[in-house]
Structures are given as C-alpha cells and as structure tokens.
Design a protein around this motif. Structure first.
Motif, mmCIF file in Angstrom:
data_model
loop_
_atom_site.group_PDB
_atom_site.id
_atom_site.type_symbol
_atom_site.label_atom_id
_atom_site.label_comp_id
_atom_site.label_asym_id
_atom_site.label_seq_id
_atom_site.Cartn_x
_atom_site.Cartn_y
_atom_site.Cartn_z
ATOM 1 N N THR A 108 51.290 41.705 50.205
ATOM 2 C CA THR A 108 51.376 41.485 51.647
ATOM 3 C C THR A 108 52.637 40.718 52.037
ATOM 4 O OG1 THR A 108 49.982 39.498 51.428
ATOM 5 C CG2 THR A 108 48.884 41.572 51.989
ATOM 6 N N ARG A 109 53.069 39.818 51.185
ATOM 7 C CA ARG A 109 54.258 39.019 51.517
ATOM 8 C C ARG A 109 55.558 39.788 51.311
ATOM 9 N NH1 ARG A 109 52.890 32.914 49.175
ATOM 10 N NH2 ARG A 109 51.372 32.374 50.796
ATOM 11 N N ALA A 130 41.176 35.119 55.222
ATOM 12 C CA ALA A 130 40.221 36.225 55.362
ATOM 13 C C ALA A 130 40.909 37.566 55.110
ATOM 14 C CB ALA A 130 39.593 36.203 56.753
ATOM 15 N N ALA A 131 42.153 37.688 55.572
ATOM 16 C CA ALA A 131 42.887 38.945 55.393
ATOM 17 C C ALA A 131 43.194 39.202 53.920
ATOM 18 C CB ALA A 131 44.181 38.910 56.200
ATOM 19 N N ILE A 132 43.520 38.146 53.167
ATOM 20 C CA ILE A 132 43.785 38.307 51.740
ATOM 21 C C ILE A 132 42.508 38.692 51.008
ATOM 22 C CG2 ILE A 132 44.394 37.071 49.621
ATOM 23 C CD1 ILE A 132 46.802 37.869 51.255
ATOM 24 N N ALA A 133 41.379 38.104 51.415
ATOM 25 C CA ALA A 133 40.094 38.460 50.807
ATOM 26 C C ALA A 133 39.774 39.928 51.052
ATOM 27 C CB ALA A 133 38.985 37.569 51.361
ATOM 28 N N ALA A 134 40.070 40.398 52.273
ATOM 29 C CA ALA A 134 39.830 41.803 52.601
ATOM 30 C C ALA A 134 40.770 42.706 51.796
ATOM 31 C CB ALA A 134 40.033 42.040 54.095
ATOM 32 N N ALA A 173 48.441 44.883 54.044
ATOM 33 C CA ALA A 173 49.110 44.096 55.076
ATOM 34 C C ALA A 173 48.127 43.117 55.712
ATOM 35 C CB ALA A 173 49.701 45.012 56.146
ATOM 36 N N VAL A 174 48.677 42.021 56.233
ATOM 37 C CA VAL A 174 47.884 41.055 56.997
ATOM 38 C C VAL A 174 48.132 41.349 58.474
ATOM 39 C CG1 VAL A 174 47.577 38.624 57.584
ATOM 40 C CG2 VAL A 174 48.016 39.281 55.203
ATOM 41 N N ALA A 215 53.930 32.932 38.189
ATOM 42 C CA ALA A 215 53.832 34.393 38.145
ATOM 43 C C ALA A 215 54.358 35.008 39.426
ATOM 44 C CB ALA A 215 52.378 34.805 37.915
ATOM 45 N N TYR A 216 54.063 34.377 40.566
ATOM 46 C CA TYR A 216 54.536 34.897 41.849
ATOM 47 C C TYR A 216 56.061 34.922 41.887
ATOM 48 C CZ TYR A 216 55.444 35.344 46.831
ATOM 49 O OH TYR A 216 55.915 35.765 48.046
ATOM 50 N N ARG A 217 56.673 33.843 41.436
ATOM 51 C CA ARG A 217 58.133 33.769 41.465
ATOM 52 C C ARG A 217 58.775 34.800 40.553
ATOM 53 N NH1 ARG A 217 58.628 27.140 41.273
ATOM 54 N NH2 ARG A 217 58.208 26.783 43.509
ATOM 55 N N VAL A 218 58.210 34.958 39.350
ATOM 56 C CA VAL A 218 58.741 35.949 38.413
ATOM 57 C C VAL A 218 58.599 37.349 38.990
ATOM 58 C CG1 VAL A 218 58.422 37.030 36.155
ATOM 59 C CG2 VAL A 218 58.348 34.543 36.356
ATOM 60 N N ALA A 219 57.403 37.643 39.502
ATOM 61 C CA ALA A 219 57.138 38.977 40.040
ATOM 62 C C ALA A 219 58.012 39.274 41.258
ATOM 63 C CB ALA A 219 55.664 39.105 40.409
ATOM 64 N N LYS A 220 58.133 38.322 42.156
ATOM 65 C CA LYS A 220 58.937 38.534 43.366
ATOM 66 C C LYS A 220 60.405 38.778 42.999
ATOM 67 C CE LYS A 220 59.976 36.716 47.954
ATOM 68 N NZ LYS A 220 61.421 37.004 47.880
#
Length: 226
Positions: free
Chosen positions: A144-145, A195-199, A186-187, A104-109
């Motif tokens: 974020t990426r 932790a940043a992704i969880a936030a 953003a991270v 899914a990440y690859r398709v979406a990106k």
C-alpha cells in the motif's frame, strides 16, 4: 555481464534449474499460472508457507518465468553454515529477528525502488499443521505504501513432502504450485489505516487461499473475482 543482481545470468539460471530438477526427482510436481507474468517493474511475490521446500520451489519456477531472480527475505539465523550458502544462492537477504519488521521493510523497499522483485511469506514462519495462519502486516504495508503489484502464489503439499519434524523428504509426495494474477492493495482516502491494512491482509490471504488445496485454507475463504 549484467550489473543487475536479479538478472537471470548463468549462475541464477543454474540454481533455478537445479531446484526444479530436485523437486521433480523427489515429488510429483504440478505448476500452473506462469503465463503472461510481468517481465519488468517492481513486484511483490506473496505465498503461503508450510515447508523449507517452499522458497526453492517458488524461486525455481518463478525466476525463469519472470526473467528475474526474486529476492527472498529470511531470518538472519538461517544464513549460518551450509544452509546459509544455499539460501544465499537463491538470492535471499538476511533480516534480523529482533527489529525485523523495520529492517525487512527498508530492504524490500530499496529493492522495489530499483524495479526489483521481492518474495515474502506473509505468515512469517512455517505452519505447524499445514493450515494457513495469520499474516504479519508487512506485505500489505509494503504494497500500500509503494503501490507495488502483488503476485499471489499458492503452494500445496510441501507439508507432506518435508514439513516440520521431518529431516528427510517423503519421496513421491504430490506438490502443486499455482500462480495467480497480479493485483494491487490500497488504503482508501480518509480510511482508518489500521483497519485498512487489516482488510488488505485479509484480501491477500484470501487470494492465496484460492490457489491452495482446500485442506490448507483453514478459516480463509477463497477470494472470488467480482
């Protein structure tokens, strides 16, 4: 004819209009927040998920409002038979269930890299009780990426209209869709990424919670603008 697969050409415009017509025919619809939406550039639509009616409602209104047909990412198993034909008509793309996060990440990106619009339901599956659940990290990781803005959408009442366990819609159910303002995740530099992704996940769900009826929010405290 445009070569852009997300262009609102005749067929996608017809499908979006059909979705709105059916929604108005079976439900008391109220939609808000469609003004001043970004007409170009990559965008991630993120919404809560309670019913199979959510994608047609979201696509039916947001496609014309954005001037682009969002690409929904859905489980490969949903693309079988007549249902699959309809899902494809909404501009959806299948992702395999097993290693779906990477796929899914690859398709979406790939879609975002071309300036397109991706629609993702962060919870990954419909809510059993109409209450927002725990998100998978896909949206936050993608946002974020890639630095792509996120457009939060809150849908309320589709669990009553045609939720889990219902094969026919409850005619006349009240359904609302509220669209928020785009924001970025953003991270911070030097921060622990996990932790940043969880936030970021928490911020995403709180922004969606601010757009749904209180009964759908569960433990998510609505986001308040600072």
């Amino acid at each position: 004819m445009s070569g852009d697969p997300q262009a609102m050409s005749l067929y996608p415009t017809f499908i979006a209009g059909l979705c709105r017509f059916v929604a108005h025919a079976i439900a008391r619809m109220k939609v808000s927040g469609l003004e001043d939406l970004p007409g170009e550039g990559p965008l991630i639509i993120a919404a809560n998920h309670m019913s199979n009616a959510d994608p047609p409602i979201i696509g039916g209104w947001l496609g014309p409002a954005l001037g682009r047909r969002p690409t929904f990412l859905a489980k490969e198993s949903l693309f079988e038979g007549p249902l699959g034909i309809f899902i494809r008509s909404l501009g959806a793309q299948p992702v395999k269930s097993g290693g779906s996060d990477i796929a899914a990440y690859r398709v979406a990106k790939g879609i975002l890299d071309q300036g397109g619009v991706v629609a993702i339901l962060p919870e990954g599956t419909r809510s059993f009780d109409g209450v927002m659940g725990t998100p998978k990290p896909g949206v936050s990781m993608l946002a974020t990426r890639t630095g792509t803005p996120v457009l939060p959408v809150g849908v309320s009442g589709t669990d009553v209209l045609i939720g889990r366990g219902r094969s026919l819609p409850r005619i006349g159910a009240r359904v609302t869709m509220r669209v928020g303002r785009p924001f970025t995740l953003a991270v911070p530099e030097g921060a622990d990424r996990r932790a940043a992704i969880a936030a970021a996940d928490a911020e995403l769900m709180r922004r969606i919670a601010a757009l749904v009826e209180p009964r759908h929010r569960g433990s998510w405290e609505p986001w308040q603008a600072e």
